[in-house]
Design a protein around this motif. Structure first.
Motif: not given
Ligand code: 1HN
Length: 348
Positions: A239-241, A273-277, A319-323
């Motif tokens: 996945p792209d960061a 996932f915790r995306s990079a800003p 920033v996306l954080e997914t559960r």
């Protein structure tokens, strides 16, 4: 010798402005900094609309006004920084449209382009210039500029979709046109699936002109297909960061954006996932299809679940954080920015 400012210079300036004002003239130097800010400035604010909050109002509206009387029974998603202006970003309109079993929304056409992203229910159709397509949750459907369109629901369930329109963009250019069709429902000239058979299989009929001008000749991109593409892409690529696995809906005749004024995307973000800003100059509307998580937009955080909508204004870091495994549909005004050489992004 440099001139020495007079002690009453401020009063003299105000008097000058007052005299020129009567001739529709104004001093640039009083407004220059606001006209040319160092970074994007927009009245658009980060916001999230919970579908579970909006749905009861939409259903109540369904009891108080028919689709026919309303023309389009829609609750506008109004950006909290631009209440009363019918827009979700400074350039885009979005709303939630309801069509109940047995209803029709009458045929018309306008120079504004529209997209539909189906949120709830199956069995309604939209017709575009003589061809119908059935709507299913997650489908991305286009109503190209200046095409006749009407909607109907011959099924048994309420159907709700998100509309996205380029109303503000067309208004900026004062290029608005609108016409009502002579009948409520337009006649059909092609069978369902004609467009995808002609243009959506890596083929196109010889000598056929683009039926919708600068807009994609395919007007329904079914969720089943886009979901499968995301799943297969995610099997082979990391996945792209910033974005996870993100794809754009394209016009198969050009390889470019599916619509000339609006870009549309679908992305898969893995669970946990915790995306990079990430920031970009196209303020973007996101519709949650699958998954739960948190969108951090600038200093604010919004918890999302399926069917919610959120908006990320121009140049706000996201920033996306997914559960859980998450699928997001999104759209923005990127095509115009790219055409004018304005679009920028910043990762990290
Ligand atoms: C419109 O024509 C539709 O055709 C939906 O479904 C929303 C919002 C403003 C102006 C025209 C539709 C609209 C719209």
């Amino acid at each position: 010798m440099a001139s020495v400012p007079k002690p009453n210079i401020s009063a003299e300036r105000q008097a000058l402005y007052g005299r020129m004002d009567k001739h529709n003239l104004a001093p640039l130097w009083e407004v220059l900094h606001d006209l040319i800010p160092n970074e994007p400035v927009t009245p658009c604010k980060p916001a999230l609309w919970k579908y579970r909050d909006a749905r009861p109002y939409l259903m109540e509206a369904g009891k108080l006004i028919t689709a026919k009387e309303a023309i389009r029974r829609v609750l506008v998603l109004e950006n909290p920084g631009m209440r009363g202006e019918s827009c979700i970003t400074q350039s885009l309109y979005a709303g939630l449209q309801l069509i109940l079993p047995g209803e029709i929304a009458p045929s018309h056409r306008h120079s504004q382009s529209a997209l539909r992203f189906i949120v709830e229910g199956s069995g309604a159709y939209t017709a575009v210039d003589g061809e119908r397509t059935t709507m299913r949750p997650g489908d991305f459907i286009i109503t190209p500029s200046w095409t006749w369109h009407d909607h109907g629901n011959p099924g048994n369930d309420p159907v709700v979709w998100m509309d996205g329109l380029d109303i503000r963009i067309v208004q900026t250019f004062a290029a608005q046109f609108h016409e009502v069709f002579a009948e409520e429902v337009q006649p059909l000239s092609r069978s369902e699936g004609a467009s995808v058979a002609r243009y959506g299989q890596g083929l196109m009929p010889l000598g056929a002109p683009a039926p919708f001008g600068k807009t994609s000749p395919i007007f329904n991109y079914p969720y089943e297909k886009s979901r499968e593409s995301l799943a297969k892409l995610s099997r082979d690529e990391a996945p792209d960061a910033c974005q996870g696995w993100k794809m754009e809906f394209i016009n198969p005749l050009t390889g470019g954006h599916a619509m000339p004024t609006i870009a549309s995307f679908i992305q898969l973000v893995p669970s946990g996932f915790r995306s990079a800003p990430y920031r970009c100059t196209d303020g973007t509307v996101y519709a949650v299809v699958e998954g739960t998580g948190t969108a951090r937009i600038g200093a604010e955080r919004f918890d999302f679940e399926p069917r919610d909508t959120f908006v990320v204004p121009s140049w706000y870091p996201l920033v996306l954080e997914t559960r859980s495994e998450t699928v997001l549909f999104s759209f923005s005004d990127r095509p115009g920015q790219e055409a004018m050489g304005l679009w920028r992004e910043k990762r990290g």
